[in-house]
Design a protein around this motif. Sequence first.
Motif, PDB file in Angstrom:
ATOM      1  N   GLY A   2     -77.221  42.300  34.191  1.00 59.37           N
ATOM      2  CA  GLY A   2     -76.814  43.483  34.943  1.00 59.37           C
ATOM      3  C   GLY A   2     -77.269  44.777  34.299  1.00 59.37           C
ATOM      4  O   GLY A   2     -77.881  45.622  34.956  1.00 59.37           O
ATOM      5  N   GLU A   3     -76.974  44.940  33.025  1.00 58.05           N
ATOM      6  CA  GLU A   3     -77.370  46.164  32.331  1.00 58.05           C
ATOM      7  C   GLU A   3     -78.889  46.277  32.234  1.00 58.05           C
ATOM      8  O   GLU A   3     -79.452  47.362  32.359  1.00 58.05           O
ATOM      9  CB  GLU A   3     -76.749  46.212  30.934  1.00 58.05           C
ATOM     10  N   TYR A   4     -79.541  45.148  31.999  1.00 58.89           N
ATOM     11  CA  TYR A   4     -81.002  45.153  31.895  1.00 58.89           C
ATOM     12  C   TYR A   4     -81.619  45.629  33.202  1.00 58.89           C
ATOM     13  O   TYR A   4     -82.511  46.483  33.214  1.00 58.89           O
ATOM     14  CB  TYR A   4     -81.504  43.758  31.527  1.00 58.89           C
ATOM     15  N   VAL A   5     -81.130  45.083  34.298  1.00 56.25           N
ATOM     16  CA  VAL A   5     -81.650  45.446  35.621  1.00 56.25           C
ATOM     17  C   VAL A   5     -81.349  46.904  35.933  1.00 56.25           C
ATOM     18  O   VAL A   5     -82.214  47.637  36.416  1.00 56.25           O
ATOM     19  CB  VAL A   5     -81.053  44.527  36.711  1.00 56.25           C
ATOM     20  N   ASN A   6     -80.125  47.321  35.632  1.00 54.41           N
ATOM     21  CA  ASN A   6     -79.746  48.703  35.936  1.00 54.41           C
ATOM     22  C   ASN A   6     -80.552  49.708  35.124  1.00 54.41           C
ATOM     23  O   ASN A   6     -80.760  50.845  35.566  1.00 54.41           O
ATOM     24  CB  ASN A   6     -78.246  48.905  35.694  1.00 54.41           C
ATOM     25  N   ASN A   7     -81.006  49.333  33.963  1.00 50.85           N
ATOM     26  CA  ASN A   7     -81.747  50.241  33.090  1.00 50.85           C
ATOM     27  C   ASN A   7     -83.265  50.065  33.203  1.00 50.85           C
ATOM     28  O   ASN A   7     -84.025  50.840  32.633  1.00 50.85           O
ATOM     29  CB  ASN A   7     -81.314  50.019  31.636  1.00 50.85           C
TER      30      ASN A   7
END
Length: 101
Positions: A2-7
């Motif tokens: 999730g964080e990887y995709v969002n960033n």
Amino acid sequence: YGEYVNNFKHAMDTLTRCRENPRFVQYLENIEATLQSGGDVGMDIFTLLSLPLNQISKYELHLENLSNFTLSTHPDYDPLINATSMMKKVAEYVSQSLQRA
């Protein structure tokens, strides 16, 4: 993920801006040359940053293939179907998140 995709978009934009710096470009070229000498031809920084996202579709495909070749009476069948369904949801989330970014 999730964080990887969002960033991810921010990381790519930052990398693009950093490529305006000749010293940074030289640094990346040195890294890419090292990767190529190790047999990783075509592995630039953009490709490397995309690898985790590309793996999701591969996981989904492998789980789907595995569940297709597993008998419905096998004890692993239901968990495989559940895992396949969950991975499809992850792939949809990643796709939607990248489109929104």
